[in-house]
Design an enzyme around this catalytic site. Structure first.
Site, PDB file in Angstrom:
ATOM      1  N   HIS A 169      -1.300   1.086  -8.349  1.00 42.14           N
ATOM      2  CA  HIS A 169      -1.463   1.011  -7.505  1.00 42.14           C
ATOM      3  C   HIS A 169       0.003   0.519  -6.900  1.00 42.14           C
ATOM      4  O   HIS A 169       0.883   0.657  -8.102  1.00 42.14           O
ATOM      5  CB  HIS A 169      -2.111  -0.307  -7.608  1.00 42.14           C
ATOM      6  CG  HIS A 169      -1.423  -1.456  -8.076  1.00 42.14           C
ATOM      7  ND1 HIS A 169      -1.984  -1.781  -9.608  1.00 42.14           N
ATOM      8  CD2 HIS A 169      -0.458  -2.600  -7.667  1.00 42.14           C
ATOM      9  CE1 HIS A 169      -0.650  -2.908 -10.070  1.00 42.14           C
ATOM     10  NE2 HIS A 169       0.233  -2.787  -9.583  1.00 42.14           N
ATOM     11  N   CYS A 187      -2.952  -5.632 -11.305  1.00 40.44           N
ATOM     12  CA  CYS A 187      -1.764  -4.950 -11.930  1.00 40.44           C
ATOM     13  C   CYS A 187      -2.286  -4.075 -13.326  1.00 40.44           C
ATOM     14  O   CYS A 187      -1.617  -3.066 -13.551  1.00 40.44           O
ATOM     15  CB  CYS A 187      -0.311  -5.654 -11.945  1.00 40.44           C
ATOM     16  SG  CYS A 187       0.144  -6.205 -10.865  1.00 40.44           S
ATOM     17  N   GLU A 218       8.800  -7.968  -5.486  1.00 42.44           N
ATOM     18  CA  GLU A 218       7.433  -7.135  -6.120  1.00 42.44           C
ATOM     19  C   GLU A 218       7.129  -7.351  -4.870  1.00 42.44           C
ATOM     20  O   GLU A 218       5.994  -6.622  -4.122  1.00 42.44           O
ATOM     21  CB  GLU A 218       7.150  -7.451  -7.494  1.00 42.44           C
ATOM     22  CG  GLU A 218       6.236  -6.550  -7.785  1.00 42.44           C
ATOM     23  CD  GLU A 218       5.323  -6.195  -9.158  1.00 42.44           C
ATOM     24  OE1 GLU A 218       5.574  -5.835  -9.799  1.00 42.44           O
ATOM     25  OE2 GLU A 218       4.614  -7.456  -9.137  1.00 42.44           O
ATOM     26  N   HIS A 258       2.356   1.748 -10.534  1.00 42.71           N
ATOM     27  CA  HIS A 258       3.164   1.306 -11.746  1.00 42.71           C
ATOM     28  C   HIS A 258       1.344   0.422 -12.292  1.00 42.71           C
ATOM     29  O   HIS A 258       0.160   0.506 -11.621  1.00 42.71           O
ATOM     30  CB  HIS A 258       3.686  -0.201 -11.973  1.00 42.71           C
ATOM     31  CG  HIS A 258       3.437  -1.623 -11.391  1.00 42.71           C
ATOM     32  ND1 HIS A 258       4.025  -2.055 -11.884  1.00 42.71           N
ATOM     33  CD2 HIS A 258       2.319  -2.133 -10.810  1.00 42.71           C
ATOM     34  CE1 HIS A 258       3.640  -3.187 -10.887  1.00 42.71           C
ATOM     35  NE2 HIS A 258       2.246  -3.224 -11.150  1.00 42.71           N
ATOM     36  N   HIS A 291       2.601  -0.852  -5.017  1.00 43.92           N
ATOM     37  CA  HIS A 291       4.475  -1.877  -4.336  1.00 43.92           C
ATOM     38  C   HIS A 291       5.480  -1.653  -3.245  1.00 43.92           C
ATOM     39  O   HIS A 291       6.363  -0.160  -3.411  1.00 43.92           O
ATOM     40  CB  HIS A 291       5.425  -2.932  -5.383  1.00 43.92           C
ATOM     41  CG  HIS A 291       3.894  -3.927  -5.814  1.00 43.92           C
ATOM     42  ND1 HIS A 291       3.140  -4.592  -5.623  1.00 43.92           N
ATOM     43  CD2 HIS A 291       3.053  -3.283  -8.001  1.00 43.92           C
ATOM     44  CE1 HIS A 291       2.412  -5.263  -6.773  1.00 43.92           C
ATOM     45  NE2 HIS A 291       2.612  -4.781  -7.835  1.00 43.92           N
ATOM     46  N   ASP A 334      11.925   5.555  -6.335  1.00 47.16           N
ATOM     47  CA  ASP A 334      11.196   5.633  -4.977  1.00 47.16           C
ATOM     48  C   ASP A 334      10.321   7.163  -4.342  1.00 47.16           C
ATOM     49  O   ASP A 334      10.603   8.151  -5.188  1.00 47.16           O
ATOM     50  CB  ASP A 334      11.700   5.866  -3.766  1.00 47.16           C
ATOM     51  CG  ASP A 334      11.489   5.391  -2.274  1.00 47.16           C
ATOM     52  OD1 ASP A 334      10.107   4.596  -2.317  1.00 47.16           O
ATOM     53  OD2 ASP A 334      11.966   6.611  -1.182  1.00 47.16           O
ATOM     54  N   HIS A 335       8.768   6.447  -4.433  1.00 49.67           N
ATOM     55  CA  HIS A 335       7.605   6.989  -3.637  1.00 49.67           C
ATOM     56  C   HIS A 335       7.610   7.817  -5.846  1.00 49.67           C
ATOM     57  O   HIS A 335       7.101   9.005  -6.266  1.00 49.67           O
ATOM     58  CB  HIS A 335       7.853   8.915  -2.891  1.00 49.67           C
ATOM     59  CG  HIS A 335       7.882   7.757  -1.946  1.00 49.67           C
ATOM     60  ND1 HIS A 335       8.188   7.167  -1.545  1.00 49.67           N
ATOM     61  CD2 HIS A 335       6.922   8.028  -1.157  1.00 49.67           C
ATOM     62  CE1 HIS A 335       8.052   6.666   0.137  1.00 49.67           C
ATOM     63  NE2 HIS A 335       7.116   7.241   0.322  1.00 49.67           N
TER      64      HIS A 335
HETATM   65 NI    NI Z   1       1.744  -4.491  -9.425  1.00 48.50          NI
END
Ligand code: NI
Length: 136
Positions: A40, A34, A125, A15, A42, A80-81
């Site tokens: 990047h 972020c 997170e 995100h 998580h 996911d992914h």
């Molecule tokens: Ni983040």
């Protein structure tokens, strides 16, 4: 007497937290790492809590295999992914903060879980940062 049952799930996603109405300096000041323009990832850990009466015919509040499948079909398969900003409709306009991701997950699951059950979603997170949405 109401009893709570829980299911854990997991997804990886990328995100970027960015408010397009702000300049770069303000975005960086508010969102820090972020706000990285190239995104990047998580490792999101999800906990879903469902609370209700025990069904005397089964001895269960609900079938946890059914809940596991629901989470797989509607949450893991969707997120996911994925790059949440680019790959999902939910976060085209909505900032994919842990709070908003948790709220979206709660809203999706709420439409599939009968209203006789209370529902709470907790999203990690990081191991130390987590948020909750729900009514139990
Ligand atoms: Ni983040």
């Amino acid at each position: 007497m109401k009893v709570s049952v829980f299911r854990r799930a997991h997804f990886n996603a990328a995100h970027r937290l960015h408010n397009p109405n702000w300049d770069d300096a303000r975005n960086k000041a508010v969102f820090g790492l972020c706000n990285n323009p190239n995104f990047h990832g998580h490792n999101y850990e999800l906990e879903v809590k469902v609370r209700g009466e025990i069904d005397p015919e089964t001895g269960m509040v609900l079938d946890l295999a059914w809940l596991a499948d629901l989470i797989k079909q509607h949450i893991e398969n969707r997120f996911d992914h994925k790059n949440l900003n680019l790959d999902t409709l939910e976060f085209r306009e909505l900032i994919p903060s842990a709070e908003n991701i948790c709220l979206v997950i709660w809203q999706i699951l709420r439409t599939h879980i009968p209203q006789t059950f209370d529902l709470l979603v907790r999203l990690y997170e990081t191991p130390r940062n987590f948020v909750e949405v729900g009514d139990c």
